[in-house]
Design a protein around this motif. Structure first.
Motif, PDB file in Angstrom:
ATOM      1  N   GLN A 534       4.982  -0.151  70.022  1.00 43.21           N
ATOM      2  CA  GLN A 534       4.610  -1.080  68.957  1.00 43.21           C
ATOM      3  C   GLN A 534       5.531  -0.894  67.750  1.00 43.21           C
ATOM      4  OE1 GLN A 534       2.267  -3.438  69.299  1.00 43.21           O
ATOM      5  NE2 GLN A 534       2.754  -4.244  67.271  1.00 43.21           N
ATOM      6  N   GLN A 535       5.815   0.363  67.466  1.00 43.92           N
ATOM      7  CA  GLN A 535       6.685   0.693  66.341  1.00 43.92           C
ATOM      8  C   GLN A 535       8.070   0.083  66.555  1.00 43.92           C
ATOM      9  OE1 GLN A 535       6.428   4.905  65.840  1.00 43.92           O
ATOM     10  NE2 GLN A 535       7.707   4.866  63.994  1.00 43.92           N
ATOM     11  N   ARG A 536       8.563   0.226  67.777  1.00 46.73           N
ATOM     12  CA  ARG A 536       9.880  -0.338  68.106  1.00 46.73           C
ATOM     13  C   ARG A 536       9.846  -1.857  67.983  1.00 46.73           C
ATOM     14  NH1 ARG A 536       9.818   2.275  73.428  1.00 46.73           N
ATOM     15  NH2 ARG A 536       9.970   4.461  72.867  1.00 46.73           N
ATOM     16  N   PHE A 537       8.747  -2.421  68.474  1.00 41.51           N
ATOM     17  CA  PHE A 537       8.588  -3.875  68.422  1.00 41.51           C
ATOM     18  C   PHE A 537       8.654  -4.361  66.968  1.00 41.51           C
ATOM     19  CE2 PHE A 537       5.549  -7.621  68.620  1.00 41.51           C
ATOM     20  CZ  PHE A 537       6.446  -8.480  69.225  1.00 41.51           C
ATOM     21  N   GLU A 538       7.956  -3.662  66.085  1.00 37.95           N
ATOM     22  CA  GLU A 538       7.953  -4.066  64.677  1.00 37.95           C
ATOM     23  C   GLU A 538       9.355  -3.961  64.083  1.00 37.95           C
ATOM     24  OE1 GLU A 538       5.584  -5.636  63.428  1.00 37.95           O
ATOM     25  OE2 GLU A 538       4.063  -5.164  64.943  1.00 37.95           O
ATOM     26  N   THR A 539      10.059  -2.897  64.424  1.00 34.18           N
ATOM     27  CA  THR A 539      11.438  -2.739  63.933  1.00 34.18           C
ATOM     28  C   THR A 539      12.300  -3.906  64.410  1.00 34.18           C
ATOM     29  OG1 THR A 539      11.102  -0.382  64.298  1.00 34.18           O
ATOM     30  CG2 THR A 539      13.341  -1.074  63.751  1.00 34.18           C
ATOM     31  N   LEU A 540      12.127  -4.249  65.692  1.00 37.36           N
ATOM     32  CA  LEU A 540      12.904  -5.346  66.266  1.00 37.36           C
ATOM     33  C   LEU A 540      12.588  -6.670  65.571  1.00 37.36           C
ATOM     34  CD1 LEU A 540      12.524  -4.338  70.019  1.00 37.36           C
ATOM     35  CD2 LEU A 540      14.711  -4.515  68.801  1.00 37.36           C
ATOM     36  N   ARG A 541      11.301  -6.865  65.286  1.00 34.96           N
ATOM     37  CA  ARG A 541      10.911  -8.116  64.627  1.00 34.96           C
ATOM     38  C   ARG A 541      11.486  -8.215  63.224  1.00 34.96           C
ATOM     39  NH1 ARG A 541       5.754 -10.927  66.167  1.00 34.96           N
ATOM     40  NH2 ARG A 541       5.095 -10.792  64.008  1.00 34.96           N
ATOM     41  N   ALA A 542      11.480  -7.108  62.522  1.00 33.75           N
ATOM     42  CA  ALA A 542      12.030  -7.104  61.165  1.00 33.75           C
ATOM     43  C   ALA A 542      13.526  -7.416  61.231  1.00 33.75           C
ATOM     44  CB  ALA A 542      11.784  -5.758  60.502  1.00 33.75           C
ATOM     45  N   TRP A 543      14.196  -6.803  62.190  1.00 34.33           N
ATOM     46  CA  TRP A 543      15.634  -7.082  62.383  1.00 34.33           C
ATOM     47  C   TRP A 543      15.853  -8.565  62.695  1.00 34.33           C
ATOM     48  CZ3 TRP A 543      17.551  -8.924  67.056  1.00 34.33           C
ATOM     49  CH2 TRP A 543      18.944  -9.080  67.108  1.00 34.33           C
ATOM     50  N   ARG A 544      15.021  -9.098  63.587  1.00 28.76           N
ATOM     51  CA  ARG A 544      15.151 -10.496  63.980  1.00 28.76           C
ATOM     52  C   ARG A 544      14.947 -11.431  62.785  1.00 28.76           C
ATOM     53  NH1 ARG A 544      10.748 -13.111  67.978  1.00 28.76           N
ATOM     54  NH2 ARG A 544       9.486 -12.640  66.140  1.00 28.76           N
ATOM     55  N   ALA A 545      13.937 -11.109  61.971  1.00 25.06           N
ATOM     56  CA  ALA A 545      13.657 -11.954  60.806  1.00 25.06           C
ATOM     57  C   ALA A 545      14.880 -12.020  59.894  1.00 25.06           C
ATOM     58  CB  ALA A 545      12.446 -11.410  60.042  1.00 25.06           C
ATOM     59  N   ALA A 546      15.536 -10.874  59.710  1.00 22.18           N
ATOM     60  CA  ALA A 546      16.710 -10.831  58.837  1.00 22.18           C
ATOM     61  C   ALA A 546      17.844 -11.671  59.428  1.00 22.18           C
ATOM     62  CB  ALA A 546      17.157  -9.386  58.629  1.00 22.18           C
ATOM     63  N   VAL A 547      18.086 -11.537  60.723  1.00 21.75           N
ATOM     64  CA  VAL A 547      19.162 -12.299  61.366  1.00 21.75           C
ATOM     65  C   VAL A 547      18.867 -13.800  61.283  1.00 21.75           C
ATOM     66  CG1 VAL A 547      20.429 -12.725  63.513  1.00 21.75           C
ATOM     67  CG2 VAL A 547      19.689 -10.408  62.940  1.00 21.75           C
ATOM     68  N   ALA A 548      17.599 -14.160  61.552  1.00 22.52           N
ATOM     69  CA  ALA A 548      17.219 -15.574  61.537  1.00 22.52           C
ATOM     70  C   ALA A 548      17.446 -16.172  60.153  1.00 22.52           C
ATOM     71  CB  ALA A 548      15.763 -15.733  61.955  1.00 22.52           C
ATOM     72  N   ARG A 549      17.069 -15.416  59.143  1.00 25.80           N
ATOM     73  CA  ARG A 549      17.250 -15.903  57.765  1.00 25.80           C
ATOM     74  C   ARG A 549      18.740 -16.108  57.479  1.00 25.80           C
ATOM     75  NH1 ARG A 549      14.996 -11.771  54.994  1.00 25.80           N
ATOM     76  NH2 ARG A 549      13.100 -11.895  56.220  1.00 25.80           N
ATOM     77  N   GLU A 550      19.520 -15.127  57.872  1.00 25.86           N
ATOM     78  CA  GLU A 550      20.962 -15.195  57.650  1.00 25.86           C
ATOM     79  C   GLU A 550      21.581 -16.419  58.339  1.00 25.86           C
ATOM     80  OE1 GLU A 550      24.396 -12.336  59.257  1.00 25.86           O
ATOM     81  OE2 GLU A 550      22.661 -11.287  58.394  1.00 25.86           O
ATOM     82  N   HIS A 551      21.115 -16.716  59.561  1.00 28.79           N
ATOM     83  CA  HIS A 551      21.663 -17.850  60.311  1.00 28.79           C
ATOM     84  C   HIS A 551      20.983 -19.173  59.979  1.00 28.79           C
ATOM     85  CE1 HIS A 551      23.549 -15.352  63.794  1.00 28.79           C
ATOM     86  NE2 HIS A 551      23.549 -14.702  62.659  1.00 28.79           N
ATOM     87  N   GLY A 552      19.904 -19.104  59.204  1.00 27.44           N
ATOM     88  CA  GLY A 552      19.174 -20.313  58.861  1.00 27.44           C
ATOM     89  C   GLY A 552      18.492 -20.965  60.056  1.00 27.44           C
ATOM     90  N   VAL A 553      17.974 -20.176  60.979  1.00 26.30           N
ATOM     91  CA  VAL A 553      17.288 -20.712  62.152  1.00 26.30           C
ATOM     92  C   VAL A 553      15.924 -20.043  62.297  1.00 26.30           C
ATOM     93  CG1 VAL A 553      19.439 -21.193  63.392  1.00 26.30           C
ATOM     94  CG2 VAL A 553      18.308 -18.992  63.720  1.00 26.30           C
TER      95      VAL A 553
END
Ligand code: ADP
Ligand code: ZN
Length: 601
Positions: A534-553
């Motif tokens: 779960q901890q890894r999943f949360e880390t991955l989601r936080a990373w994904r959110a940052a990438v998505a914001r950066e790419h505007g998607v």
């Protein structure tokens, strides 16, 4: 040249084809036409995307929704596919650049709005390029009977006249035989190979509860079963949409309204928020949803009765496109039946329209009142047969059915007595008060405590009586006199019940029906990760959110939850291990592989 399977694995990162995808793709690659009926979330997009990559030239995709095109194109670009769109939201320089790419053979896929495609300029442009295929998405928009009718779609038959040798594929999630025939006829696809998938959506749990205080019920449903999840709440009217959004917000559930009466810019903004943010609830009229392909909508709730089973199925189909557990929840009551019947009665349509609407409503009511498996009923409506599913409310907590003949007779007699006092409007509440023998001021004022039916129904609760009345209305054994004062009255069919010629079996809610069910909790437990994961999943989601914001998607364009969950669970140590995870294709491995490994390390 690669095979379809190689493209699926390399580009999209999926192991194998689902259902009929392979056969459909083969048909197009061989240059033949196809008509595809597949439920929402079934995987229609790949059916034209892969042949577009395999055939020489550009695949031209007709799609009715501008907002949607952008997401599709973003998602394809993330996969390394050369895709673009042409629509009215672009400035002309951008459009020019897309046209240049098209003419230079730099595009695998081009998405175009139908009205744009049919302009002379666009037809001429396409005339100068090589076209791999035409894909007509949401093909039921040619149907004049459906609520998604788009007049521009009728013009699409011109594509075949102009490019008789280019294969075409029409796709829809609308399933009835009538719609299918209409699509084939209007798009000249009578000779196309037809692919009709099972319309079952096994990951959706269907629940229909008795409406009491619908706001409180909705809030409880969201809090108990879907806290923090994305969902759609469908309402009948614009004012109700606004009201529901405000109510949810007041109670700590992030929600936004969407309906056709709103300013277009604001509507687009709310839709974009819904797609991009996680855990947002959209309260909407049916104006919202066609082509909203957000994969992680975890619930669709109806707080008002939909007009037809077809509409209900389309709307609920927007839940759980990613294949993970999702809920279709609906609250339905006496007032819904009366309201829908009134809307039909007061509509401007001709007799034929009213009859058809009436039949559609009857089928919907049949689904609501059934004591059998909901899914079995739903699929039967689309001509498909299944066994009881084990994942709907009636399967999980079977409602009792009881002999309601005598109760119905009492109620019908009361309605008949009051009907004779024409000119007065007596609502359901008053009639039930009489049956239960309550000396309310109104009962006394009209001398209704002297009627022979007074007090004959003390054995049933208020709620039970409402249930009886609702079912009589649903079965057409009671109707509402809309021309008079909206008073309840008997129908031709009531007579046989009063005379005792038929036995009337009625449905009684089981006590457990309103609660979260076993499977839901089971499914949640299955999907649950160990604390470390779960901890890894949360880390991955936080990373994904940052990438998505950066790419505007939207986040799901980068990776789906299911992919991140699998990464968290497998805990891969190398790019090679990571490549085996579903949804990790070559391009994404290259772009994000290292970052993913870092996150889990
Ligand atoms: P539809 O357009 O029919 O509603 P989509 O084309 O959006 O469905 O596909 C639904 C989801 O299923 C998408 O997330 C897609 O990536 C995924 N999907 C489609 N085909 C496959 C497959 N063969 N294996 C794994 N996932 C798939
Ligand atoms: Zn069932």
């Amino acid at each position: 040249m690669s095979t379809p399977l190689e493209v699926l694995q390399r580009v999209f990162g999926y192991e194998s084809f689902r259902g009929e995808q392979q056969a459909i793709i083969d048909t197009l690659v061989a240059g033949r036409d196809a008509l595809v009926l597949m439920p929402t979330g079934g995987g229609k997009s790949l059916c034209y995307q892969i042949p577009s990559l395999l055939r020489p030239g550009t695949g031209v995709v007709v799609s009715p929704l501008i907002a949607l095109m952008q997401d599709q194109v973003d998602a394809l670009r993330e996969l390394g596919v050369r895709a673009a769109y042409l629509n009215s939201s672009q400035d002309w320089q951008t459009a020019r650049e897309v046209e240049r790419q098209l003419l230079d053979g730099e595009l695998d896929l081009l998405y175009v709005a139908p009205e744009r495609l049919l302009t002379e300029r666009c037809m001429e442009l396409l005339g100068r390029t090589r076209i791999a295929l035409f894909a007509i998405d949401e093909a039921h928009c040619v149907s004049q009977w459906g609520h998604d009718f788009r007049p521009e779609y009728l013009g699409l038959s011109r594509l075949h006249e102009r490019w008789p040798d280019v294969p075409r594929i029409a796709l829809t999630a609308t399933a009835t035989q009538v719609t299918r025939e209409e699509i084939a006829r209007r798009l000249s696809l009578e000779d196309a190979a037809q692919f009709v998938s099972s319309f079952d959506r096994p990951n959706i749990l269907y629940r229909i509860v008795e409406k009491k205080e619908v706001k409180r019920q909705l809030l409880e449903f969201i809090r108990e079963e879907h806290p923090g999840d994305s969902g759609i709440v469908y309402c009948l009217s614009r004012s109700r949409v606004e009201d529901m959004a405000a109510f949810l917000k007041q109670n700590g559930v992030p929600a936004l309204p969407y309906h056709a009466g709103m300013d277009a810019a604001l509507r687009a903004q709310h839709q974009a928020c819904f797609l991009r943010e996680e855990g947002l609830v959209m309260t909407a009229t049916i104006a919202f949803g066609m082509g909203v392909n957000k994969p992680d909508v975890r619930f669709v709730a109806h707080v008002d009765l939909p007009k037809s089973v077809e509409g209900y199925y389309q709307e609920t189909g927007r839940a759980g496109r990613d294949g993970e557990p999702a809920t279709a929840w609906m609250a339905y009551g006496l007032q819904d039946v009366v309201q829908q019947r009134r809307m039909i009665d007061e509509s401007n349509g001709d007799e034929q329209f009213k009859r058809r609407s009436g039949r559609q409503l009857d089928a919907m009511l049949g689904l609501c009142e059934t004591v059998d498996c909901r899914r079995e009923r739903l699929l039967a409506y689309f001509g498909q047969q299944i066994e009881p599913c084990g994942n709907c409310d009636t399967c999980l907590a079977p409602p009792e059915s009881w002999d309601g003949t005598v109760a119905a007779q009492k109620l019908l007699s009361a309605i008949f007595r009051l009907w004779r006092e024409r000119g007065q409007r007596y609502g359901a509440g008053h009639i039930i008060d009489i049956l239960r023998g309550k000396h309310t001021p109104r009962v006394r004022e009209h001398g209704h405590d002297t009627l022979s039916v007074f007090g004959v129904g003390a054995d049933l609760s208020d709620q039970a009586w409402r249930g009886v009345l609702r079912q009589l209305l649903a079965k057409g054994l009671v109707t509402v006199d809309f021309e008079g004062h909206g008073t309840l009255m008997l129908t031709d069919d009531s007579r046989s019940v009063l005379k005792g010629e038929v036995t009337l079996m009625l449905r009684r809610e089981s006590a457990a029906a309103g609660r979260p069910t076993r499977t839901r909790r089971q499914a949640a437990a299955d999907a649950a990760l160990a604390p470390k994961e779960q901890q890894r999943f949360e880390t991955l989601r936080a990373w994904r959110a940052a990438v998505a914001r950066e790419h505007g998607v939207p986040a799901y364009v980068i990776f789906h939850d299911s992919t991140l969950r699998e990464v968290a669970r497998r805990n891969p140590r190398s790019l090679q291990e990571l490549a085996h995870v579903q949804g990790v294709g070559v391009r994404k491995l290259e772009a994000y592989g290292e970052a993913l490994l870092e996150c889990v390390a």
